[in-house]
Design a protein around this motif. Structure first.
Motif, PDB file in Angstrom:
ATOM      1  N   SER A   1       5.234  32.991  49.280  1.00 42.94           N
ATOM      2  CA  SER A   1       3.924  32.330  49.337  1.00 42.94           C
ATOM      3  C   SER A   1       2.831  33.339  49.040  1.00 42.94           C
ATOM      4  O   SER A   1       2.802  34.431  49.616  1.00 42.94           O
ATOM      5  N   ALA A   2       1.926  32.983  48.143  1.00 37.25           N
ATOM      6  CA  ALA A   2       0.831  33.897  47.796  1.00 37.25           C
ATOM      7  C   ALA A   2      -0.009  34.228  49.016  1.00 37.25           C
ATOM      8  O   ALA A   2      -0.576  35.320  49.137  1.00 37.25           O
ATOM      9  N   MET A   3      -0.073  33.308  49.968  1.00 36.35           N
ATOM     10  CA  MET A   3      -0.892  33.521  51.148  1.00 36.35           C
ATOM     11  C   MET A   3      -0.298  34.590  52.055  1.00 36.35           C
ATOM     12  O   MET A   3      -1.017  35.379  52.671  1.00 36.35           O
ATOM     13  N   TYR A   4       1.015  34.622  52.135  1.00 37.66           N
ATOM     14  CA  TYR A   4       1.671  35.558  53.045  1.00 37.66           C
ATOM     15  C   TYR A   4       2.164  36.819  52.355  1.00 37.66           C
ATOM     16  O   TYR A   4       2.509  37.794  53.008  1.00 37.66           O
ATOM     17  N   SER A   5       2.192  36.811  51.033  1.00 37.85           N
ATOM     18  CA  SER A   5       2.619  38.010  50.300  1.00 37.85           C
ATOM     19  C   SER A   5       1.477  38.999  50.122  1.00 37.85           C
ATOM     20  O   SER A   5       1.694  40.133  49.703  1.00 37.85           O
ATOM     21  N   GLY A   6       0.253  38.564  50.418  1.00 34.75           N
ATOM     22  CA  GLY A   6      -0.908  39.439  50.247  1.00 34.75           C
ATOM     23  C   GLY A   6      -1.630  39.251  48.934  1.00 34.75           C
ATOM     24  O   GLY A   6      -2.651  39.891  48.684  1.00 34.75           O
ATOM     25  N   MET A   7      -1.124  38.343  48.068  1.00 32.21           N
ATOM     26  CA  MET A   7      -1.773  38.130  46.779  1.00 32.21           C
ATOM     27  C   MET A   7      -3.138  37.467  46.957  1.00 32.21           C
ATOM     28  O   MET A   7      -4.084  37.763  46.240  1.00 32.21           O
ATOM     29  N   ILE A   8      -3.242  36.557  47.946  1.00 29.99           N
ATOM     30  CA  ILE A   8      -4.516  35.893  48.218  1.00 29.99           C
ATOM     31  C   ILE A   8      -5.349  36.778  49.136  1.00 29.99           C
ATOM     32  O   ILE A   8      -4.904  37.160  50.221  1.00 29.99           O
ATOM     33  N   LYS A   9      -6.540  37.117  48.698  1.00 31.69           N
ATOM     34  CA  LYS A   9      -7.454  37.948  49.484  1.00 31.69           C
ATOM     35  C   LYS A   9      -8.539  37.116  50.158  1.00 31.69           C
ATOM     36  O   LYS A   9      -9.130  37.512  51.145  1.00 31.69           O
ATOM     37  N   GLY A  10      -8.862  35.958  49.569  1.00 28.62           N
ATOM     38  CA  GLY A  10      -9.963  35.144  50.068  1.00 28.62           C
ATOM     39  C   GLY A  10      -9.611  34.424  51.356  1.00 28.62           C
ATOM     40  O   GLY A  10      -8.444  34.199  51.685  1.00 28.62           O
ATOM     41  N   THR A  11     -10.650  34.047  52.112  1.00 23.98           N
ATOM     42  CA  THR A  11     -10.478  33.324  53.366  1.00 23.98           C
ATOM     43  C   THR A  11     -10.389  31.832  53.086  1.00 23.98           C
ATOM     44  O   THR A  11     -11.216  31.272  52.367  1.00 23.98           O
ATOM     45  N   GLY A  12      -9.385  31.188  53.684  1.00 23.33           N
ATOM     46  CA  GLY A  12      -9.181  29.762  53.462  1.00 23.33           C
ATOM     47  C   GLY A  12      -9.843  28.912  54.522  1.00 23.33           C
ATOM     48  O   GLY A  12     -10.297  29.416  55.553  1.00 23.33           O
ATOM     49  N   PRO A  13      -9.900  27.595  54.309  1.00 23.52           N
ATOM     50  CA  PRO A  13     -10.549  26.684  55.261  1.00 23.52           C
ATOM     51  C   PRO A  13      -9.693  26.474  56.510  1.00 23.52           C
ATOM     52  O   PRO A  13      -8.522  26.121  56.410  1.00 23.52           O
ATOM     53  N   ARG A  14     -10.296  26.691  57.668  1.00 24.17           N
ATOM     54  CA  ARG A  14      -9.581  26.538  58.938  1.00 24.17           C
ATOM     55  C   ARG A  14      -9.096  25.100  59.138  1.00 24.17           C
ATOM     56  O   ARG A  14      -8.000  24.867  59.664  1.00 24.17           O
ATOM     57  N   TYR A  15      -9.915  24.131  58.732  1.00 20.60           N
ATOM     58  CA  TYR A  15      -9.622  22.745  59.067  1.00 20.60           C
ATOM     59  C   TYR A  15      -8.881  22.004  57.959  1.00 20.60           C
ATOM     60  O   TYR A  15      -8.733  20.788  58.014  1.00 20.60           O
ATOM     61  N   CYS A  16      -8.446  22.728  56.939  1.00 20.15           N
ATOM     62  CA  CYS A  16      -7.613  22.122  55.900  1.00 20.15           C
ATOM     63  C   CYS A  16      -6.570  23.164  55.480  1.00 20.15           C
ATOM     64  O   CYS A  16      -6.573  23.632  54.343  1.00 20.15           O
ATOM     65  N   PRO A  17      -5.683  23.546  56.406  1.00 21.56           N
ATOM     66  CA  PRO A  17      -4.738  24.624  56.113  1.00 21.56           C
ATOM     67  C   PRO A  17      -3.631  24.183  55.169  1.00 21.56           C
ATOM     68  O   PRO A  17      -3.344  22.994  55.024  1.00 21.56           O
ATOM     69  N   SER A  18      -3.005  25.154  54.523  1.00 25.76           N
ATOM     70  CA  SER A  18      -1.849  24.869  53.676  1.00 25.76           C
ATOM     71  C   SER A  18      -0.673  24.477  54.562  1.00 25.76           C
ATOM     72  O   SER A  18      -0.662  24.733  55.768  1.00 25.76           O
ATOM     73  N   ILE A  19       0.345  23.860  53.956  1.00 23.81           N
ATOM     74  CA  ILE A  19       1.500  23.435  54.733  1.00 23.81           C
ATOM     75  C   ILE A  19       2.233  24.644  55.311  1.00 23.81           C
ATOM     76  O   ILE A  19       2.707  24.601  56.456  1.00 23.81           O
TER      77      ILE A  19
END
Length: 630
Positions: free
Chosen positions: A263-281
């Motif tokens: 997952s790009a979110m957990y591999s460190g590829m994503i640097k930006g902050t995501g929305p708290r109230y609409c999280p990815s699965i």
């Protein structure tokens, strides 16, 4: 670089998403000669994420947009495939409409509305730079070197600024839905000295409806009772399409857990902050690992497409993993994925750099609205766009700008939160953010805002006359019910017994009887009919006003106290560093936000009541020091 002069306007709007269309239409309808520039004319009012409008708090914003004279409510009323009133079992403060959109029809209708507006010029073009002269924004320059001059400019670029799409280990420059990203303008804003943050949002896969086994899902139909967002709507869509509900399960969660490293979110590829109230699965599975399942809504994207939006499955996992996840969910075992889900990173400006009018503090005559200000959601974007369009047009005509307070509208809460508190993640409007939410209801948006819309020229005289008549009928019926006495006759006692209410010992005012929880306005109508012809919305206002009168009065008293603080204006150009006694954090935050009133100063994170007391003393004694050179 300027290659040729292409024209002059009162207002220029950069972007034609949900913020841009409201900004452009508002300015044009107020008489401003308006230019709207968009990267792709086929993407006007496009819905890159979920095909819906409204929901808790957001639905009230759409009603407010309409009450002020905006467009979103009118368009969704004409183009939805389903509409539901949410939270009907709860109090009126949290009820809200939500509509499933036909995303293609919505987009087409909005584009046609813009094209038919005589004061709008709609052009395809990518803005690369702003024209800055004498420290003020005087227009824009496109990639082709065309210079468009203007009195005011509004940036509504959404998630296009240095946008990057991410799927697994794949990352590439792109706006939403594989559109061109805006690189030049993003770099230009950095060079101008704006503080920029990197945010992230995402979408789920879309699947082919013909490959879904709906027998394994739960149907979610629209309401039988017709609803509308707009106060102008008189014709209702009755042939609604259902949505469907299914759930993830243990197998789904195992697939996600085993592939988190991809997952790009957990591999460190994503640097930006995501929305708290609409999280990815994947975020939901990690954060709520005690939950055995998560809801998945299957939402048709329109009447003439087979694409279905898999709401609740937003993800940046690789495509092959997304397919496995779909196959693990009941009803989707054989689903054909037509579009993969993706995450998108983009630039946003720190919104504390804005005045409450949405004009930038750094560069006069430049406004920003929508996701560039750090928000998420079509409705939040549209609300900001409307206010930016109103204020840019009024500035162009040298008129006083319009600021909605927190007690006026959810739009006021939204903008005040942004410019006063800022946001460290994509901001989503929630009912809990509004301290006066009993006053800011779905049902009374017109009573709160129509006069404002009429005064600034966005509400036509005919519509305003109907509104005035409605207010007169509400007042007349409230007075009648306060005066009418319901006697303990046979009819009254039988009705009360039939609904489990205490019988009457003496006569009772209509207002007092209606305050009983089990009594509705229809019961009162049966016992003491009105001689007036009242619409359902008038009856609703009467019932809510009487049942919640004590709570509403208490809220109004709190608003009165707030307005006293709002009226305590802070002089321009204060040097907070020269005020002895202020905490160092308060000095820093006050200098950054530069609040317009004591009330706004009190809402800044890091400014304590003791700092406010010191500031009040200095203002009242006239001892405020000015910034050097002012």
């Amino acid at each position: 670089m300027i290659k040729f002069e292409a024209g002059s306007y009162d207002v220029i709007v950069i972007g034609a998403g949900h913020a841009g269309v409201e900004a452009g239409l508002a300015a044009a309808r107020m008489g401003a000669k308006t230019l709207m520039l968009t990267i792709n004319l086929d993407m006007v009012a496009f819905m890159p994420c979920n095909p819906s409008v409204g929901g808790p708090a957001k639905g009230i914003v759409v009603r407010e947009i309409d009450a002020l004279g905006g467009q979103m409510g009118r368009t969704i009323d004409k183009t939805h495939i389903q509409m539901r009133m949410l939270n009907t079992g709860k109090g009126p403060a949290v009820r809200a409409l939500r509509a499933q959109a036909d995303k293609v029809l919505y987009q087409q209708d909005m584009k046609e509305t813009i094209e038919n507006e005589p004061n709008i010029t709609l052009l395809q073009g990518m803005v690369e730079e702003l024209i800055i002269e004498d420290g003020e924004c005087k227009g824009v320059i496109t990639k082709t070197g065309a210079a468009f001059r203007s009195k005011t400019t509004i940036i509504t670029t959404g998630t296009f600024l240095r946008g990057e799409i991410i799927i697994g280990d794949l990352k590439y420059s792109s706006g939403p839905n594989n559109q061109q990203a805006s690189i030049g303008l993003a770099e230009h804003l950095r060079k101008l000295g704006f503080d920029i943050v990197r945010f992230k949002t995402g979408t789920p896969p879309r699947v082919n409806s013909q490959t879904i086994d709906y027998t394994k899902t739960e149907i979610q139909p629209g309401d039988d009772v017709p609803h509308a967002f707009s106060y102008e709507t008189t014709q209702y869509i009755t042939d609604q399409l259902p949505c469907w509900l299914t759930y993830t399960n243990e197998e789904t969660h195992t697939i996600i857990d085993e592939n988190l490293h991809r997952s790009a979110m957990y591999s460190g590829m994503i640097k930006g902050t995501g929305p708290r109230y609409c999280p990815s699965i994947e975020d939901k599975v990690v954060r709520f690992n005690d939950k055995p399942r998560h809801q998945i809504f299957l939402e048709p994207e329109g009447r003439n497409t087979k694409e279905v939006y898999v709401q609740g499955l937003s993800t940046s996992l690789p495509e092959d993993v997304q397919q496995k996840i779909l196959e693990s969910i009941p009803g989707l075992e054989k689903a054909q994925m037509m579009r993969a889900g993706y995450a998108i990173e983009y630039d946003a400006i720190v919104p504390t750099q804005l005045w409450p009018t949405l004009e930038t503090k750094k560069i006069p005559n430049l406004y920003t609205a929508g996701q560039i200000n750090g928000t998420s959601g079509y409705e939040e974007a549209a609300g900001q766009g409307l206010m930016a369009g109103i204020n840019a047009a009024r500035r162009a005509f040298k008129k006083e700008e319009v600021i909605l307070s927190r007690s006026d509208a959810y739009i006021g809460v939204l903008i005040d939160d942004l410019v006063t508190k800022g946001t460290n993640e994509p901001y989503r409007l929630l009912t809990s953010r509004a301290e006066y939410r009993l006053l800011l209801r779905h049902d009374n948006a017109d009573l709160r805002l129509t006069d404002i819309g009429h005064n600034i020229g966005l509400i036509r005289d005919e519509r305003h006359a109907r509104f005035v008549k409605k207010k007169e009928l509400i007042d007349a019926e409230l007075k009648r019910l306060h005066a009418v006495i319901i006697k303990p006759d046979e009819k009254a006692q039988a009705l009360l017994e039939s609904i489990g209410s205490s019988i009457l010992k003496d006569g009772i005012r209509g207002t007092d009887l209606l305050r009983r929880p089990e009594i509705t306005y229809n019961h009162i109508k049966e016992l003491a009919p009105s001689g007036l012809e009242l619409s359902l919305d008038v009856e609703e206002q009467v019932e809510i006003h009487i049942k919640y009168e004590g709570y509403i009065e208490k809220s109004l008293q709190q608003v009165g106290k707030l307005k006293k603080m709002e009226n305590k204006k802070i002089p321009d150009g204060i040097d907070y560093h020269a005020i002895t006694g202020l905490a160092s954090e308060a000095r820093q935050k006050l200098n950054q936000v530069r609040p317009l009133s004591i009330a706004q100063a009190s809402r800044i994170s890091g400014v304590n009541p003791s700092d406010i007391s010191i500031l009040l003393v200095y203002i009242e004694q006239g001892r405020i020091a000015k910034v050097s050179g002012e």
